[in-house]
Scaffold this active site. Sequence first.
Site, PDB file in Angstrom:
ATOM      1  N   LYS A  33      51.230 -39.317-172.762  1.00 49.46           N
ATOM      2  CA  LYS A  33      50.790 -40.189-173.862  1.00 49.46           C
ATOM      3  C   LYS A  33      49.783 -39.529-174.603  1.00 49.46           C
ATOM      4  O   LYS A  33      49.219 -38.556-174.180  1.00 49.46           O
ATOM      5  CB  LYS A  33      50.229 -41.628-173.165  1.00 49.46           C
ATOM      6  CG  LYS A  33      49.227 -41.432-172.105  1.00 49.46           C
ATOM      7  CD  LYS A  33      49.014 -42.535-171.516  1.00 49.46           C
ATOM      8  CE  LYS A  33      49.832 -43.438-170.634  1.00 49.46           C
ATOM      9  NZ  LYS A  33      50.396 -44.456-171.033  1.00 49.46           N
ATOM     10  N   ARG A  34      49.407 -40.234-175.814  1.00 48.21           N
ATOM     11  CA  ARG A  34      48.260 -39.629-176.557  1.00 48.21           C
ATOM     12  C   ARG A  34      47.041 -39.730-175.625  1.00 48.21           C
ATOM     13  O   ARG A  34      46.747 -40.614-174.807  1.00 48.21           O
ATOM     14  CB  ARG A  34      48.068 -40.306-177.811  1.00 48.21           C
ATOM     15  CG  ARG A  34      48.865 -40.219-178.977  1.00 48.21           C
ATOM     16  CD  ARG A  34      48.930 -38.816-179.420  1.00 48.21           C
ATOM     17  NE  ARG A  34      47.609 -38.404-180.235  1.00 48.21           N
ATOM     18  CZ  ARG A  34      47.372 -38.632-181.428  1.00 48.21           C
ATOM     19  NH1 ARG A  34      48.499 -38.821-182.060  1.00 48.21           N
ATOM     20  NH2 ARG A  34      46.357 -38.290-182.106  1.00 48.21           N
ATOM     21  N   LYS A  92      42.925 -44.740-172.327  1.00 47.28           N
ATOM     22  CA  LYS A  92      44.062 -44.536-171.398  1.00 47.28           C
ATOM     23  C   LYS A  92      43.706 -43.828-170.109  1.00 47.28           C
ATOM     24  O   LYS A  92      44.551 -43.684-169.161  1.00 47.28           O
ATOM     25  CB  LYS A  92      45.092 -43.638-172.163  1.00 47.28           C
ATOM     26  CG  LYS A  92      45.893 -44.484-173.322  1.00 47.28           C
ATOM     27  CD  LYS A  92      46.521 -43.620-174.266  1.00 47.28           C
ATOM     28  CE  LYS A  92      47.063 -44.008-175.636  1.00 47.28           C
ATOM     29  NZ  LYS A  92      48.147 -45.105-175.357  1.00 47.28           N
TER      30      LYS A  92
END
Length: 801
Positions: free
Chosen positions: A541-542, A547
């Site tokens: 993911k980015r 995150k």
Amino acid sequence: MKTYTKSEFRKVLETKLMNKRTATLEESTDNDIFYAICSILKDEINQAGVDTRHHNIEAKRRQINYLSMEFLIGRLIESNLLNAGLLDVCNEVLTELGRDPKKIYSEENDAGLGNGGLGRLAACFLDSIASLGYMGNGFGIRYRYGLFEQRIVNGTQIELPDNWLQEVYPWETRRIEEAVPVNFGGQVTSEVLEDGNLKFTYSNQETVLAVPYDVGVVGYDNDNVNQLRLWSAELPHDTIDHGDNKNRLEHMQSVERISGFLYPDDSTEEGRFLRLKQQYFLVSSTIQTLINQFKERYQLPVTDFHKYHCIQINDTHPTFGIPELMRILMDEEGLGWDDAWHITTHTFAYTNHTIMQEALEKWPVYQVQNVNPRIFMIINEINERFCKSVYEAHPEMRDKIGDLAVISNNVVHMSKLAIVGSFSVNGVAALHSEIIKDYTFNDFYKLTPEKFNNKTNGITHRRWLMTSNPELSNLISDTIGNNWVKHPQELTQLMHYYNDDAFLDRLAEVKLHNKKALKEVIYNKTGIEVDEHSVFDVQVKRLHEYKRQLLNLLRIIYLYNEIKRKPSIKIQPITFIFGAKAAPGYHIAKEVIKLIHAVANVVNNDTDVDNRIKVVFLENYNVTLAEDIMPAAEISEQISTASMEASGTGNMKMMMNGAITLGTMDGANVEIAELVGKENIFIFGLSSEEVINYQLNGGYRAEDIYKTDSRVKNAMDALINEQFGRNYAFNDLYYHVLTNNDPYFLLKDFNSYVDIHLTAMATYQDKRKWNQMSLTNIMKSGQFSSDRTIQQYATDIWKLN
Ligand code: CRA
């Protein structure tokens, strides 16, 4: 669309090769064959696209227009072949010719016109809108350069331009005859007409030509072809430039810069003027076109516009569409404010994708005025009327007007403008939609509760299962037939095989096979040899602090230190796989990428570890690479700080491919957990309520945990004690966490993360049980097909027939 037998397909392929590439089958390169296949497909798509349009116009169908600054479409060849019903025949013919279909399809450049989830969502939505037979087109920007290509040099990310248009893009058609002028800057004057109305005149504006490039969006097995219209900025041919050619060239370049490149940041507001121009460029060109087409095709008064059109704005980036529609209706169509406002607020619907403060767009007034002064005047008027209406109709809210105002402190709040100007406001997962109502937009919710709703995100199972994981897809169809293809919720039929050992073994075989394929990819890209029998634990993911890739690393560091303490310790071999691009200006995110590499370097080469842990970073994570990774994942790391990930969609992709989620109760993880039951997911960490409560009360004391908890301290100290790099290599990360009082709750969640990981590894020892968990995830994943999401948008918001 036409169906072909193998011999017919071979024949048409030969003809195309000869006509378009002047080559025979024997002498043609992979690239020749790729373009020949595209050309066969495009003939079909064009014909079906024209038929679809004629049918829609004749039936005066209501239409959804999906406006987005990002469409992360990736490669189209396989999904177009699949949807057109030609994938099998094409694969067979190529194989018989001794060609590798995968290699030929990989001739296509990955169209990366988006940053991450939001852009990929838009692409999945178009696929589902077409596949469900709706009339719905996408509108975006044809960036000359998409999201940067990531290279890793000595563990550090560097960014290269993504030159995706270097070769002819086979799916687009330039439609210069449908170009429209977009006006920027200048001055506005007003005069009072005889009837008392005001007339606005613009002067000294800079006119840019918006040239559309259309890409057909093919529905699955239904001959329905919609369009994705991507706008490109050009200098109008008749622009008069004083001075020499050099001036003209510079002028041209400055205009073309408007569609020059995608801003590589999905997490913070990119406070630049050019970005604002891009936004106005998209909405002005699109809305002018919609109005023109409406008048021309439907022959109805413009006051009926909203009865035939709905405009969904993908986050706030296209919010200037609201004042732009007002402008056109009033200044060009001659309507009064009230009529224009009625039409506008019955046309627009807004999807919010984030509650992160830094990503909620705010633009300084002077910048909006500079982009288009008339647009600013209209926003100002919207704001004044709105504040006045609150004052009059909601005396109980009078002290909130300052917070509600669309313009305050000389800043335009885009989300507020979007809410005021739309009839629907939705979040992208149940939890997220609740947070919006209770916190982020609570005052607006109190004013207009009926606007607020939830539409949990989804992913197209055609790409994320059928074309990217054909083995699993075939196994499913062999087992339960292929009804699930058009009705993905029927994947639940697989529950009859829950205790079928033969089936569970085949499921495990498919996974192993996909892991071997990814092992090859990893080896070719990194030279690292991984063990296909280790657990494939994936976080792709980015790169963003919320995150929490750093939490993942702290856990790996913890495991590594456990092995160092006692090399004979028994542990389940694991391969930790990362893929992530960091925004170029995001220092901390780039430091995390460095740390991943530093940890990999140490762990992968330590003889005490003896290959039981491997850490792999796959550079340039994009849609195409994701298609290799998802089918091979076994653990899906979804470890955002609870409340911060609006939905996530990688979680759905991995689930659909049989991975087990290891994550927090955040975004769509909550709904995954509800569906599969807590026995089939690994949940850890603070709840969103706990996080929000801490935030409202000034956070928790990170220092205290650091000082008192030796597991936490040891993992953190590895950042400063030269274990993974000399010269204080990771000081920045260490101090960033501790001096900011750990705003992402890494330390607070660390222990429960380590513990749940150990539980997951213990569970993995029981192969049968694991396969059953995996099966449960697959069979419940139909709920996350974007077909379900689009059906809900279509029924509840768009009112499509
Ligand atoms: N970054 C959210 O953070 C969500 C996608 C699509 C995001 C994700 O959790 O799955 O949108 N938000 O809804 C965003 O881009 C501007 O906000 C994302 O992709």
